[in-house]
Design a protein around this motif. Structure first.
Motif, short mmCIF file in Angstrom:
data_model
loop_
_atom_site.label_atom_id
_atom_site.label_comp_id
_atom_site.label_asym_id
_atom_site.label_seq_id
_atom_site.Cartn_x
_atom_site.Cartn_y
_atom_site.Cartn_z
N ALA A 9 0.84 -1.19 0.00
CA ALA A 9 0.00 0.00 0.00
C ALA A 9 0.87 1.24 0.00
O ALA A 9 1.81 1.35 0.80
CB ALA A 9 -0.91 0.01 1.23
N ASP A 11 0.15 4.98 0.70
CA ASP A 11 -0.90 5.81 1.28
C ASP A 11 -0.37 7.24 1.47
O ASP A 11 0.84 7.47 1.49
CB ASP A 11 -1.28 5.20 2.63
N LYS A 18 1.51 10.20 -4.26
CA LYS A 18 1.38 8.75 -4.17
C LYS A 18 1.54 8.04 -5.51
O LYS A 18 2.26 7.05 -5.61
CB LYS A 18 0.01 8.38 -3.58
N LEU A 121 -5.64 3.99 3.05
CA LEU A 121 -5.32 2.57 2.89
C LEU A 121 -4.95 1.88 4.21
O LEU A 121 -4.80 0.65 4.24
CB LEU A 121 -4.19 2.38 1.87
N HIS A 122 -4.84 2.66 5.29
CA HIS A 122 -4.62 2.05 6.61
C HIS A 122 -5.93 1.91 7.40
O HIS A 122 -5.90 1.69 8.61
CB HIS A 122 -3.61 2.87 7.41
N THR A 133 3.15 -1.63 4.13
CA THR A 133 2.46 -0.35 3.93
C THR A 133 3.46 0.79 4.00
O THR A 133 4.38 0.78 4.82
CB THR A 133 1.34 -0.12 4.97
N PHE A 135 3.55 5.11 4.09
CA PHE A 135 2.80 6.36 4.22
C PHE A 135 3.71 7.51 3.85
O PHE A 135 4.79 7.67 4.42
CB PHE A 135 2.27 6.56 5.64
#
Length: 200
Positions: A9, A11, A18, A121-122, A133, A135
């Motif tokens: 992901a 995010d 992104k 997405l979290h 993931t 960020f």
């Protein structure tokens, strides 16, 4: 990691970079010989009737109603996860035309890395479906002017025209703490010099 390819992901808030970051990550992995699948959460929006049911300017509506998470799970994350059949769809909705898309399923190679870029997405309902993931972090004073240059919004984060987006993302921060949940935290304030703040 579980059997199969990892689901990654990317995010961050609107305007943080992104999509560009995800594309650069994909290029880097391909250069190392890995197969890569790229999917954007923006192709899994809810119809406008759902997105705006709390009002077109509602921050709560932006946070709670923007995306079709059941579709993202059933069409992408579950089939490409452990035990999945690798049959996935890249898109279910065109946000520009508000049209439902009947895209054909594709079969992913078993070793392909999945990279999904998008907002929120979290969220709790997605957390268990990522192997990694990321960020991308930057203040609204940086990201909103980027959004303004791209989409024509006012550049001031306090302007009423962007209150839905900034407010909705602040609700996300309060509910899910993505900066703390992310495996990799990157300061993306300077697009030419991203700084890794935390990694596994």
């Amino acid at each position: 990691m579980p059997a199969g390819a990892p689901r990654v992901a990317v995010d961050g808030v609107d305007g943080v970079g992104k999509t560009t970051f995800a594309a650069e990550l994909a290029r880097s992995l391909r250069a190392r010989g890995r197969g890569v699948l790229q999917v954007s959460a923006d192709d899994f929006h809810n119809p406008a009737s759902v997105r705006h049911r709390r009002g077109r300017q509602s921050p709560e509506g932006f946070w709670l109603d923007s995306y079709d998470y059941p579709a993202l799970l059933s069409e992408v994350l579950l089939p490409l996860g452990p035990g999945g059949d690798r049959r996935f769809r890249r898109a279910v909705h065109d946000v520009r035309t508000d049209a439902v898309l009947e895209t054909q399923p594709e079969t992913a190679p078993p070793d392909a890395v999945l990279i999904v870029d998008g907002l929120f997405l979290h969220r709790d309902e997605l957390r268990a479906h990522w192997e990694l993931t990321i960020f991308l972090d930057a203040p609204f004073e940086v990201t909103v002017p980027r959004l303004a240059a791209r989409d024509g919004f006012p550049a001031d984060p306090a302007h009423p025209a962007v209150a839905r987006y900034v407010g909705g993302q602040r609700l996300y921060f309060a509910a899910c703490r993505p900066q703390q949940r992310a495996d990799v935290l990157i300061d993306h304030s300077d697009l030419s010099r991203p700084r890794i703040l935390r990694h596994p």
